[in-house]
Design a protein around this motif. Structure first.
Motif, PDB file in Angstrom:
ATOM      1  N   ARG B  43       2.401   9.032  -5.923  1.00 18.81           N
ATOM      2  CA  ARG B  43       2.423   8.200  -4.298  1.00 18.81           C
ATOM      3  C   ARG B  43       1.573   9.471  -3.823  1.00 18.81           C
ATOM      4  O   ARG B  43       1.006   8.862  -3.495  1.00 18.81           O
ATOM      5  N   ALA B  44       1.847  10.497  -3.930  1.00 16.17           N
ATOM      6  CA  ALA B  44       1.415  11.483  -2.975  1.00 16.17           C
ATOM      7  C   ALA B  44      -0.618  11.797  -3.415  1.00 16.17           C
ATOM      8  O   ALA B  44      -1.193  11.430  -2.486  1.00 16.17           O
ATOM      9  N   ILE B  45      -0.753  12.033  -4.552  1.00 13.55           N
ATOM     10  CA  ILE B  45      -2.016  11.532  -4.934  1.00 13.55           C
ATOM     11  C   ILE B  45      -2.858  10.613  -4.698  1.00 13.55           C
ATOM     12  O   ILE B  45      -3.790  10.730  -3.900  1.00 13.55           O
ATOM     13  N   MET B  46      -2.334   9.379  -4.429  1.00 16.52           N
ATOM     14  CA  MET B  46      -2.793   7.927  -4.685  1.00 16.52           C
ATOM     15  C   MET B  46      -2.523   8.596  -3.332  1.00 16.52           C
ATOM     16  O   MET B  46      -3.874   7.296  -2.408  1.00 16.52           O
ATOM     17  N   VAL B  47      -1.970   8.875  -2.181  1.00 23.55           N
ATOM     18  CA  VAL B  47      -2.130   8.920  -0.800  1.00 23.55           C
ATOM     19  C   VAL B  47      -3.440   9.283  -0.287  1.00 23.55           C
ATOM     20  O   VAL B  47      -4.371   8.797   0.824  1.00 23.55           O
ATOM     21  N   ILE B  48      -3.720  10.720  -0.248  1.00 20.71           N
ATOM     22  CA  ILE B  48      -4.784  11.721  -0.456  1.00 20.71           C
ATOM     23  C   ILE B  48      -6.007  10.235  -0.418  1.00 20.71           C
ATOM     24  O   ILE B  48      -6.965  10.576   0.198  1.00 20.71           O
ATOM     25  N   GLY B  49      -6.433   9.905  -1.864  1.00 23.02           N
ATOM     26  CA  GLY B  49      -7.610   8.729  -2.471  1.00 23.02           C
ATOM     27  C   GLY B  49      -7.112   7.782  -0.730  1.00 23.02           C
ATOM     28  O   GLY B  49      -8.446   7.794  -0.496  1.00 23.02           O
ATOM     29  N   ALA B  50      -5.818   6.926  -1.062  1.00 21.59           N
ATOM     30  CA  ALA B  50      -6.455   5.845  -0.008  1.00 21.59           C
ATOM     31  C   ALA B  50      -6.710   6.432   1.671  1.00 21.59           C
ATOM     32  O   ALA B  50      -7.084   5.568   2.143  1.00 21.59           O
ATOM     33  N   LEU B  51      -6.690   7.533   2.061  1.00 26.50           N
ATOM     34  CA  LEU B  51      -7.256   7.929   2.906  1.00 26.50           C
ATOM     35  C   LEU B  51      -8.659   8.475   3.616  1.00 26.50           C
ATOM     36  O   LEU B  51      -9.037   8.273   3.854  1.00 26.50           O
ATOM     37  N   ILE B  52      -8.565   9.129   2.022  1.00 20.96           N
ATOM     38  CA  ILE B  52     -10.307   9.406   2.017  1.00 20.96           C
ATOM     39  C   ILE B  52     -11.467   7.653   1.892  1.00 20.96           C
ATOM     40  O   ILE B  52     -12.347   7.690   3.091  1.00 20.96           O
ATOM     41  N   GLY B  53     -10.724   6.425   1.300  1.00 22.43           N
ATOM     42  CA  GLY B  53     -11.633   5.331   0.890  1.00 22.43           C
ATOM     43  C   GLY B  53     -10.826   4.273   2.059  1.00 22.43           C
ATOM     44  O   GLY B  53     -11.570   3.628   2.127  1.00 22.43           O
TER      45      GLY B  53
END
Lengths: 190, 332
Positions: B43-53
């Motif tokens: 979840r933490a990793i995907m949040v970073i990806g989602a913030l970027i995108g």
């Protein structure tokens, strides 16, 4: 210039303007054996004047006192342990995978998780120590894991246990990204 | 760049794989350890990806913020609660981007967006109060008269934490605070400070005695500062301690360096602070490479001011975590 061992000060110290510290020296005991160091072996030998030290002298611990493998012994059998140990020295990864990275490396979470940690640790070790053969082997193993993962993901019933190998493989691919010269996100976002 | 594109694609591929797996299995599949911990890391990793995108993440749904911890609520840590807040931000960024720059507070959608940010800020400030009441005594500061030369210390007030996890939680709190404050300034620049004050008041404990007696110094009480810079410096002061205690990181820290990246984004024009942060990162060989050279990739996104000015960027291609088809399949 050799010391003339003059007393109370030797000629060498007088000429050099040093304070002469005398001729008694602490004797360092070095054990150069691969056998475990026993209590007896670690004590001061009493049988030979040549090795007996004054009772006031202490045995000074030195690196060579630690049991060490002889030079002719191969460490191949311990390669994976060394890679894993190096991987766990990375406190960022260790704390991200607090409850699953170590069990995965110990083979407790299935073969794919184990292979994924092997790939990550090997490639990381090879890169960090500039050992391209080891790094390439790790990347090769990463590719094999990807194939296995793709096959598992294609199955009809989703398996939540695949989460851990994917996370390990993701760490691996991020590690590769970190080697790149260009800031990919920056260039793609601006 | 060929290789970099494919490697980035590899990471995005894995993140999409994670998203699909989570979506197909559902939140009940991750209630037992170690899968719960792995879910939190994912979840933490995907949040970073989602913030970027700037793409809404399906994990912001209520069920994904509650069900995985339902069997054992003790596994819901203060860090998990912070990521519950962080996971809401990509959706706000997405909606903010879609509203366009011409919208004003007269637009109901814009006002709704503002309320969503305020709601999260109140939750964040409440978290901070709760954390202070429970763990505030485990953070102490020492005042030194003279700093040793060429050291990694910068301020005379030095923080000390009894546990590593507390330092990582405080840094993550400030990183999220930076996002929310930045959004408030974007949505309503004129009213931002009064919104911050209103949120701080709303988050205060109802017990007047406790409120009056508590002291946060040298840390910032919720609402006591409205600048991104103060939050960034608090991250740095905390990381100063962290950089000397990496070996104590025995517990889960899902976003170890993310707060430092946020602090660097805020302080990028302050050369003294940047030199200080790099010195702190250089303390450990593991983090040293994050501060410079090729490994800046990790911080490349944060090093720009764009994350703090979301309307300026329009991510395309591989920078986006999910394709349009992915978004439809994931129901977001």
């Amino acid at each position: 210039m050799l010391s003339d061992e003059g007393k109370p000060d030797c000629l060498r110290c007088l000429k050099g303007g040093f304070k002469c510290l005398g001729y008694e020296r602490e004797r360092l005991w070095r054990i150069a054996t691969t056998a475990p160091v026993s209590e007896k072996a670690n004590s001061v030998p009493q049988d030979n004047n040549e090795y007996v030290v004054a009772s006031s002298q202490k045995l000074v611990p030195s690196r060579s006192q630690l049991p060490a493998p002889p030079q002719e012994m191969s460490l191949v059998a311990f390669q994976e342990n060394i890679y894993h140990s190096f991987m766990f020295a990375n406190h960022v990864w260790r704390s991200q995978g607090y409850l699953w990275l170590e069990p995965a490396a110990a083979g407790k979470l299935g073969q794919l998780s184990l292979d994924a940690t092997k790939a990550l640790s090997q490639a990381n070790f090879g890169r960090s120590y500039h050992q391209s053969t080891i790094e390439v082997q790790g990347i090769g193993l990463y590719g094999q894991c990807l194939k296995t993962l793709a096959g598992n993901l294609a199955s009809v019933k989703p398996n939540p246990n695949l989460l851990i190998p994917i996370l390990v493989l993701l760490t691996h691919s991020v590690r590769i990204i970190l080697q790149l010269e260009s800031a990919v996100f920056r260039t793609s976002l601006t | 760049m060929q290789g970099s594109q494919s490697d980035l694609t590899g990471s995005v591929f894995h993140m999409r794989g994670l998203a699909r797996l989570l979506h197909m299995c559902g939140p009940t599949a991750f209630q037992e350890q170690p899968l719960l911990n792995a879910f939190e890391a994912a979840r933490a990793i995907m949040v970073i990806g989602a913030l970027i995108g700037k793409q809404r993440l399906f994990l912001d749904a209520e069920q994904w913020r509650t069900v995985p911890w339902k069997l054992n609520t003790l596994f819901k840590t203060p860090q998990s609660e912070l990521i519950d807040i962080l996971v809401m931000i990509p959706g706000i960024l997405h909606d903010h981007a879609s509203l366009g720059t011409s919208s004003s507070l007269d637009d109901p959608s814009f006002r709704t967006l503002l309320e969503r940010v305020q709601t999260q800020l109140v939750i964040l400030y409440k978290w901070r109060w709760g954390w202070h009441i429970r763990y505030g005594h485990e953070v102490v500061f020492e005042t030194v008269n003279q700093l040793p030369p060429s050291s990694t210390f910068r301020f005379n007030n030095q923080l000390h934490f009894s546990r590593f996890v507390l330092a990582s939680e405080l840094m993550l709190y400030n990183a999220i605070l930076i996002w929310l404050l930045a959004l408030l300034y974007k949505i309503d620049p004129i009213g931002a400070i009064s919104h911050v004050e209103a949120c701080a008041i709303a988050a205060m404990p109802t017990d007047d005695t406790r409120r009056r007696d508590e002291t946060f110094a040298p840390l910032h009480q919720p609402g006591a500062t409205t600048t991104l810079r103060d939050a960034a410096l608090e991250i740095c002061q905390t990381f100063e301690w962290v950089s000397r205690h990496h070996e104590r990181s025995k517990e889960s820290t899902f976003l170890y360096l993310f707060p430092v990246g946020m602090a660097m984004a805020v302080l990028q024009d302050d050369s003294v602070s940047m030199t200080w942060i790099r010195a702190l990162l250089d303390v450990s060989p593991v983090t040293a490479s994050y501060s410079q050279g090729s490994n800046q990739t990790r911080f490349g996104f944060y090093l720009n001011s764009e994350p703090l000015a979301p309307e300026r960027i329009q991510p395309q291609g591989t920078a986006q975590l999910f394709s349009r088809q992915d978004m439809q399949q994931l129901g977001t």
